[in-house]
Design a protein around this motif. Structure first.
Motif, PDB file in Angstrom:
ATOM      1  N   THR A 147      64.958 -36.297 -10.456  1.00  0.00           N
ATOM      2  CA  THR A 147      64.969 -35.069  -9.657  1.00  0.00           C
ATOM      3  C   THR A 147      64.554 -33.869 -10.506  1.00  0.00           C
ATOM      4  O   THR A 147      64.827 -32.735 -10.152  1.00  0.00           O
ATOM      5  CB  THR A 147      66.370 -34.814  -9.065  1.00  0.00           C
ATOM      6  N   ARG A 148      63.910 -34.135 -11.630  1.00  0.00           N
ATOM      7  CA  ARG A 148      63.433 -33.087 -12.544  1.00  0.00           C
ATOM      8  C   ARG A 148      64.551 -32.131 -12.937  1.00  0.00           C
ATOM      9  O   ARG A 148      64.380 -30.926 -13.015  1.00  0.00           O
ATOM     10  CB  ARG A 148      62.252 -32.337 -11.935  1.00  0.00           C
ATOM     11  N   ASP A 166      65.393 -35.514  -3.872  1.00  0.00           N
ATOM     12  CA  ASP A 166      64.963 -34.314  -4.580  1.00  0.00           C
ATOM     13  C   ASP A 166      64.387 -33.265  -3.628  1.00  0.00           C
ATOM     14  O   ASP A 166      64.757 -32.100  -3.679  1.00  0.00           O
ATOM     15  CB  ASP A 166      63.932 -34.669  -5.655  1.00  0.00           C
ATOM     16  N   ARG A 167      63.472 -33.704  -2.738  1.00  0.00           N
ATOM     17  CA  ARG A 167      62.839 -32.732  -1.849  1.00  0.00           C
ATOM     18  C   ARG A 167      62.713 -33.285  -0.430  1.00  0.00           C
ATOM     19  O   ARG A 167      61.608 -33.448   0.096  1.00  0.00           O
ATOM     20  CB  ARG A 167      61.474 -32.303  -2.384  1.00  0.00           C
ATOM     21  N   HIS A 197      56.224 -36.883  -8.923  1.00  0.00           N
ATOM     22  CA  HIS A 197      56.192 -37.060 -10.382  1.00  0.00           C
ATOM     23  C   HIS A 197      57.105 -38.228 -10.741  1.00  0.00           C
ATOM     24  O   HIS A 197      58.258 -38.251 -10.299  1.00  0.00           O
ATOM     25  CB  HIS A 197      56.691 -35.787 -11.069  1.00  0.00           C
ATOM     26  N   ARG A 238      67.363 -31.512 -11.324  1.00  0.00           N
ATOM     27  CA  ARG A 238      68.131 -30.867 -10.260  1.00  0.00           C
ATOM     28  C   ARG A 238      69.366 -31.673  -9.850  1.00  0.00           C
ATOM     29  O   ARG A 238      70.308 -31.114  -9.292  1.00  0.00           O
ATOM     30  CB  ARG A 238      67.225 -30.611  -9.050  1.00  0.00           C
ATOM     31  N   GLU A 296      54.334 -31.578  -4.381  1.00  0.00           N
ATOM     32  CA  GLU A 296      54.358 -30.841  -5.630  1.00  0.00           C
ATOM     33  C   GLU A 296      55.798 -30.523  -6.042  1.00  0.00           C
ATOM     34  O   GLU A 296      56.699 -30.422  -5.208  1.00  0.00           O
ATOM     35  CB  GLU A 296      53.569 -29.535  -5.487  1.00  0.00           C
ATOM     36  N   ASP A 297      55.982 -30.349  -7.360  1.00  0.00           N
ATOM     37  CA  ASP A 297      57.290 -29.989  -7.918  1.00  0.00           C
ATOM     38  C   ASP A 297      58.393 -30.877  -7.361  1.00  0.00           C
ATOM     39  O   ASP A 297      59.425 -30.430  -6.881  1.00  0.00           O
ATOM     40  CB  ASP A 297      57.620 -28.517  -7.653  1.00  0.00           C
ATOM     41  N   CYS A 298      58.153 -32.167  -7.419  1.00  0.00           N
ATOM     42  CA  CYS A 298      59.112 -33.124  -6.876  1.00  0.00           C
ATOM     43  C   CYS A 298      59.240 -34.287  -7.832  1.00  0.00           C
ATOM     44  O   CYS A 298      58.241 -34.802  -8.346  1.00  0.00           O
ATOM     45  CB  CYS A 298      58.646 -33.621  -5.505  1.00  0.00           C
TER      46      CYS A 298
END
Length: 292
Positions: free
Chosen positions: A182-183, A273-274, A241, A185, A264-266
């Motif tokens: 989750t980068r 995560d998103r 990602h 998070r 993106e950014d996930c």
């Protein structure tokens, strides 16, 4: 896609059942009514990975989210962790639940069996969604594997090693994957605790790592399927990602009807995560099922 709709409440009426299929008892969460959608999770998850997705799909679909073979509350089988056997698990689960067909969604370790199910029985898979996974060694993922497979693939693949090292340290290990996926998070505490509980104990770890030990067999099954026929089921490849567009590139030469979607950014664990970014393209792609 214009705007992001508000998330539906994550309180879909979910019932848990145990269903006998392909020689095991599968723990499965079921919610909603309508055309069936089968959700196949990966590592280190259980059906709870899909909590928000279930809430988003249940108003228009019968959502079926099993714990995969050996994971969660499903039978901790001695074998059968290759993608082909897991595909048969999915097929027989639908049969046992009285569903002649379903849209099938797979992420991580759930993607290869979802792919093989669609390749082997296209009449039973109305739509296919694959997320954040590589399909064996099919061409297209060379960039993803340029530095070699992720480090844990080899660690998990050595028979008996990882479960010996990790027994007693499951919480720290699972937390690493949930944080990385989750980068940074993280995931809701209740779901994190459910995952840790599901993967605690030597036998639970043995089942999880059996997926990696069976990966070479699964890769051969995937290659054989791709060599013999095309993917005719309408398919969407969803990347984030770190897999990105590698899965889409693997599918492009063999799929008749392919949509690629990059979030993106996930992190890797897209549904946790998103989920707000996942649900609009997912519900849109599955929408034709409402009229079948």
């Amino acid at each position: 896609m214009p705007g992001t709709p508000p998330m539906p409440p994550s309180t879909a009426e979910i019932s848990l059942r145990r269903v006998a299929a392909n020689g095991i008892d599968i723990n499965v969460a079921i919610a909603g009514n309508g055309p069936a959608v089968l959700l196949l999770h990966g590592f280190p998850h259980t059906w709870r990975l899909w909590t928000e997705v279930i809430a988003g799909l249940a108003p228009h679909h019968r959502v079926i989210a099993p714990d995969l073979r050996g994971l969660g509350a499903t039978t901790k089988a001695a074998d059968g962790y290759d993608a082909g056997t897991l595909a048969t698990d999915a097929e027989e689960l639908l049969t046992a639940l009285g569903e002649p067909s379903a849209a099938v969604v797979g992420i991580d370790a759930g993607a290869p069996p979802a792919f093989l199910f669609a390749m082997r029985h296209p009449a039973r898979v109305r739509r296919l969604v694959l997320m954040e996974s590589a399909l064996g060694r099919l061409p297209g993922a060379e960039d993803f594997f340029a530095g070699g497979p992720p480090w844990w693939f080899g660690f998990h693949a050595v028979p008996g090693l990882a479960e010996t090292v990790l027994t007693g340290h499951e919480t720290e290990y699972i937390d690493w994957f949930l944080t990385a996926g989750t980068r940074g998070r993280g995931v809701p505490r209740e779901i994190r605790d459910a995952f840790v509980d599901a993967y605690t104990g030597r036998d639970a770890l043995r089942c999880a790592f059996s997926y990696y030990r069976a990966a070479p067999a699964g890769a051969r099954q995937i290659q054989d399927a791709a060599d013999s026929h095309r993917l005719t089921v309408p398919t969407m490849a969803v990347g984030a990602h770190p897999v990105g567009t590698a899965l889409e590139r693997q599918l492009r030469p063999i799929a008749d009807d392919l949509t690629g979607y990059l979030i993106e950014d996930c992190g890797h664990i897209i549904p946790l995560d998103r989920p707000r970014a996942l649900l609009p393209p997912l519900t849109s792609f599955l929408a034709p099922d409402r009229h079948t």
